[in-house]
Write an enzyme that holds these catalytic residues in place. Structure first.
Site, PDB file in Angstrom:
ATOM      1  CG  ASP A 168       4.535   1.004   7.852  1.00  0.00           C
ATOM      2  OD1 ASP A 168       5.180   1.070   6.791  1.00  0.00           O
ATOM      3  OD2 ASP A 168       4.687   0.098   8.690  1.00  0.00           O
ATOM      4  CG  ASP A 210       3.942  -1.686   2.556  1.00  0.00           C
ATOM      5  OD1 ASP A 210       4.635  -0.651   2.630  1.00  0.00           O
ATOM      6  OD2 ASP A 210       4.380  -2.820   2.831  1.00  0.00           O
ATOM      7  CG  ASP A 238     -12.669   1.298   8.983  1.00  0.00           C
ATOM      8  OD1 ASP A 238     -12.628   2.536   8.831  1.00  0.00           O
ATOM      9  OD2 ASP A 238     -13.520   0.737   9.699  1.00  0.00           O
ATOM     10  CE1 TYR A 268       4.812   2.284  12.748  1.00  0.00           C
ATOM     11  CE2 TYR A 268       7.172   2.302  12.345  1.00  0.00           C
ATOM     12  CZ  TYR A 268       5.900   1.853  12.020  1.00  0.00           C
ATOM     13  OH  TYR A 268       5.740   0.982  10.985  1.00  0.00           O
ATOM     14  CE  LYS A 298     -11.959   2.269  13.354  1.00  0.00           C
ATOM     15  NZ  LYS A 298     -12.840   1.780  12.289  1.00  0.00           N
TER      16      LYS A 298
HETATM   17  C1  IPM Z   1       8.933   1.728   6.102  1.00  0.00           C
HETATM   18  C2  IPM Z   1       9.402   0.482   6.801  1.00  0.00           C
HETATM   19  C3  IPM Z   1       9.817   0.861   8.213  1.00  0.00           C
HETATM   20  C4  IPM Z   1       8.583   1.413   8.892  1.00  0.00           C
HETATM   21  C5  IPM Z   1      10.416  -0.281   9.048  1.00  0.00           C
HETATM   22  C6  IPM Z   1      11.587  -0.917   8.353  1.00  0.00           C
HETATM   23  C7  IPM Z   1      10.805   0.194  10.417  1.00  0.00           C
HETATM   24  O1  IPM Z   1       8.397  -0.477   6.809  1.00  0.00           O
HETATM   25  O2  IPM Z   1       9.745   2.636   5.894  1.00  0.00           O
HETATM   26  O3  IPM Z   1       7.754   1.818   5.769  1.00  0.00           O
HETATM   27  O4  IPM Z   1       7.733   0.651   9.320  1.00  0.00           O
HETATM   28  O5  IPM Z   1       8.467   2.627   8.950  1.00  0.00           O
HETATM   29 MN    MN Z   2       6.570   0.108   5.683  1.00  0.00          MN
END
Ligand code: IPM
Ligand code: MN
Length: 330
Positions: free
Chosen positions: A227, A231, A203, A124, A170
């Site tokens: 990230d 999720d 992984d 990032y 990794k």
């Molecule tokens: C998060 C979101 C952000 C990220 C995006 C919106 C830039 O997905 O906060 O996880 O990837 O960090």
């Molecule tokens: Mn995210």
């Protein structure tokens, strides 16, 4: 007086941030809210995705609740992702993403995980370029960045009385970048003899999160891996609608639900406010109001037990119904 900056942003951000503010306001603390703009809608009106006035408001308050913004996947001249801009402007280096079981059928039991995501570097770092037909992204890992995030992870483990920190990397392939990340974590671990440092390739970690997530406490990892894993982990407890996060820097902290602006359901009043409300609880923890934060979490748990649930969790309640129920359970 506690000052909180509210940045609803786009889409369902405009529904869940007012809900979280309502819960904060109901606690009986003296809180002053300042609302600030950011996002793609605001960009279309003003040409700026996140104006200086918003940055100034965040700085003045010290803490902010951020909803979500819609960032296009293709380059739009002049647009920058507001949350990335905030992380950069205030060096919000630690992204804390707790994954705790909720008392509903949709959640796995006995989970109390914390994902500590490095939030300012890695893939990032924003160093992407096109060289003819070759697209290149640089993955920046620094000793300073890796050391401070590892310290944050071990400090969190200590605060939460947890036994282990798992460093996720990794390094078998990314020997230089993740080699350095791993080395820094090993070094920091020496200062925390009561906490076991484990390590896992990303992984394998993705698989273990599905198979036996209850065997993990604190995970610490680089930006993109964090990230993705956060999720994934949210699916264990009901999905993105319930997942909170905290972006922490030295002076400022920004709290946001992990979900996005959800344009498919925006404006219908059915978005799940729990991710935003639990983010407000993290804000309370951060400003030394841990007891109030626990009150909020208990009210959320009670609401889930009463099956007052939005569509994403299998219910029929609206954002308002869930918020009102949480407020009455406080
Ligand atoms: C998060 C979101 C952000 C990220 C995006 C919106 C830039 O997905 O906060 O996880 O990837 O960090
Ligand atoms: Mn995210």
């Amino acid at each position: 007086m506690i000052k909180v900056c509210l940045i609803p942003g786009d889409g369902v951000g405009n529904e869940v941030i007012p809900a979280a503010a309502e819960v904060l306001a109901a606690l009986g603390l003296r809180i002053e809210f300042t609302e600030a703009h950011a996002g793609f809608e605001y960009f279309k009106q003003s040409g700026d995705a996140i104006p200086d006035a918003t940055l100034a408001a965040v700085e003045d308050c010290g803490v902010a609740l951020f909803g979500a913004t819609s960032s296009p996947s293709t380059k739009v001249q002049g647009y920058r992702s507001p949350i990335l801009a905030l992380r950069k402007a205030f060096d919000l280096y630690a992204n804390l993403r707790p994954v705790q079981s909720l008392p509903g059928k949709f959640s796995r039991p006995n989970l109390d995980l914390l994902i500590v995501r490095e939030n300012t570097e890695g893939l990032y770092a924003g160093r992407e370029r096109l060289d003819g037909d070759t697209a290149i992204a640089e993955r920046v890992i620094t000793r300073q960045g890796s050391t401070r995030i590892a310290k944050m992870a071990f400090e969190q483990a200590r605060k939460r009385n947890q036994h282990s920190v798992t460093v996720v990397h990794k390094a078998n392939v990314l020997k230089v970048t993740d080699g350095l990340f791993r080395e820094c974590a090993l070094e920091v671990a020496k200062d925390y003899p009561e906490i076991t440092m484990k390590e896992m390739l990303v992984d394998a970690m993705a698989m273990r999160l599905v198979r036996d997530p209850e065997n993990f406490d604190v995970l610490v990892t680089t930006n993109l891996f964090g990230d993705i894993l956060s999720d994934e982990a949210s699916a264990l407890i009901g999905g993105l609608g319930v997942a909170p996060s905290a972006n922490i820097g030295e002076k400022v902290a920004v709290f946001e639900p992990v979900h996005g602006s959800a344009p498919d359901i925006a404006g219908q009043g059915v978005a799940n406010p729990i991710g935003a409300i639990l983010s407000a609880a993290l804000l309370l923890d951060h400003i030394g109001q841990g007891a109030q934060a626990d009150r909020v979490r208990q009210a959320v748990n009670e609401t889930v037990k009463q099956s007052v649930l939005t569509k994403d969790l299998g219910g029929t309640a609206t954002t308002r119904d869930v918020t009102r129920c949480i407020v009455s359970n406080l």
